[in-house]
Write a protein that holds these residues in place. Structure first.
Motif, PDB file in Angstrom:
ATOM      1  N   VAL A  77       4.145  -2.716  -3.381  1.00  6.57           N
ATOM      2  CA  VAL A  77       2.891  -2.730  -4.144  1.00  6.57           C
ATOM      3  C   VAL A  77       2.062  -1.498  -3.817  1.00  6.57           C
ATOM      4  CG1 VAL A  77       0.698  -3.947  -4.460  1.00  6.57           C
ATOM      5  CG2 VAL A  77       2.835  -5.234  -4.420  1.00  6.57           C
TER       6      VAL A  77
ATOM      7  N   ARG B 198      -1.243  -8.738  -7.460  1.00  2.01           N
ATOM      8  CA  ARG B 198       0.216  -8.624  -7.523  1.00  2.01           C
ATOM      9  C   ARG B 198       0.857  -8.981  -6.182  1.00  2.01           C
ATOM     10  NH1 ARG B 198       4.818  -9.445  -9.854  1.00  2.01           N
ATOM     11  NH2 ARG B 198       6.402  -7.851  -9.548  1.00  2.01           N
TER      12      ARG B 198
ATOM     13  N   TRP C 286      -3.725  -4.832  -7.810  1.00  3.71           N
ATOM     14  CA  TRP C 286      -2.600  -4.681  -6.891  1.00  3.71           C
ATOM     15  C   TRP C 286      -2.623  -5.754  -5.813  1.00  3.71           C
ATOM     16  CZ3 TRP C 286       0.874  -1.705  -8.963  1.00  3.71           C
ATOM     17  CH2 TRP C 286       0.445  -0.800  -9.943  1.00  3.71           C
TER      18      TRP C 286
END
Length: 206
Positions: A167, A185, A182
């Motif tokens: 990531v 994620r 992010w």
């Protein structure tokens, strides 16, 4: 204290002050103008020292870049450690998420530094590998504490930290300016390990 000792101390302090000024000037210029656009002559001129004085402190620009980078990264890591020390011990996903919040902020703010130093580290197995190993050990410990066997703890931790690495690299490659998408994620990728931890914790407490 002898006059000679006083003179030595004064010279050492002057040397430290000059080094600090060079770093402050360089950091400001790197962040504003960019690392590539800032040369050692410009840094020396802004710090009001001779170019030779610059090289007496730093053999090359990359050495200066690394020193600034690691100073700032240490500050970010200490901030994370201090914040965690004042709160209940988080489970593995929360722990990694918390560190990622501060590290992602740091890596985005110092993106150009990061791309230079991180790229070199990946090639030479330097600081970044060490950082990943430290994170892996911290995550493993949290699984160990709820009764997960060492082999499974290592597999879980290594996968979670690999997700962190992926990531981070994707974020830097994307030219992202903020971290939130992010971090989301990262949470999604590590969700299965959160469930594994919760299941193990329930069994351990039961």
């Amino acid at each position: 204290m002898s006059a000679k000792t006083k003179m030595l101390n004064s010279r050492q302090q002057q040397k430290a002050n000059t080094r600090s000024k060079l770093k402050q000037v360089a950091k400001a210029s790197f962040l504003k103008q960019g690392i590539e656009a800032t040369n050692t002559r410009a840094i020396s001129a802004q710090a009001e020292v001779a170019v030779g004085t610059f090289f007496a402190h730093f053999p090359d620009k990359m050495t200066l870049i690394k020193e600034i980078f690691f100073d700032e990264m240490d500050a970010s890591l200490h901030q994370s450690a201090n914040e965690l020390s004042t709160s209940p011990k988080p489970h593995p996903c929360d722990f990694l998420y918390h560190y990622s919040q501060n590290l992602f902020d740091f890596y985005l703010e110092y993106r150009e530094f990061t791309l230079l130093v991180l790229g070199q580290s990946l090639l030479q197995k330097g600081f970044f590998q060490t950082q990943l190993q430290v994170l892996t050990q911290a995550v493993m410990q949290r699984f160990d504490e709820v009764g997960v066997d060492e082999s499974s703890s290592r597999i879980f931790a290594e996968n979670m930290v690999a997700n962190f690495q992926q990531v981070l690299l994707d974020m830097l490659a994307s030219q992202a300016e903020t971290k939130n998408a992010w971090l989301t994620r990262l949470l999604q990728l590590n969700r299965p390990f959160e469930h594994m931890y919760q299941t193990a914790e329930e069994r351990f407490k039961g």
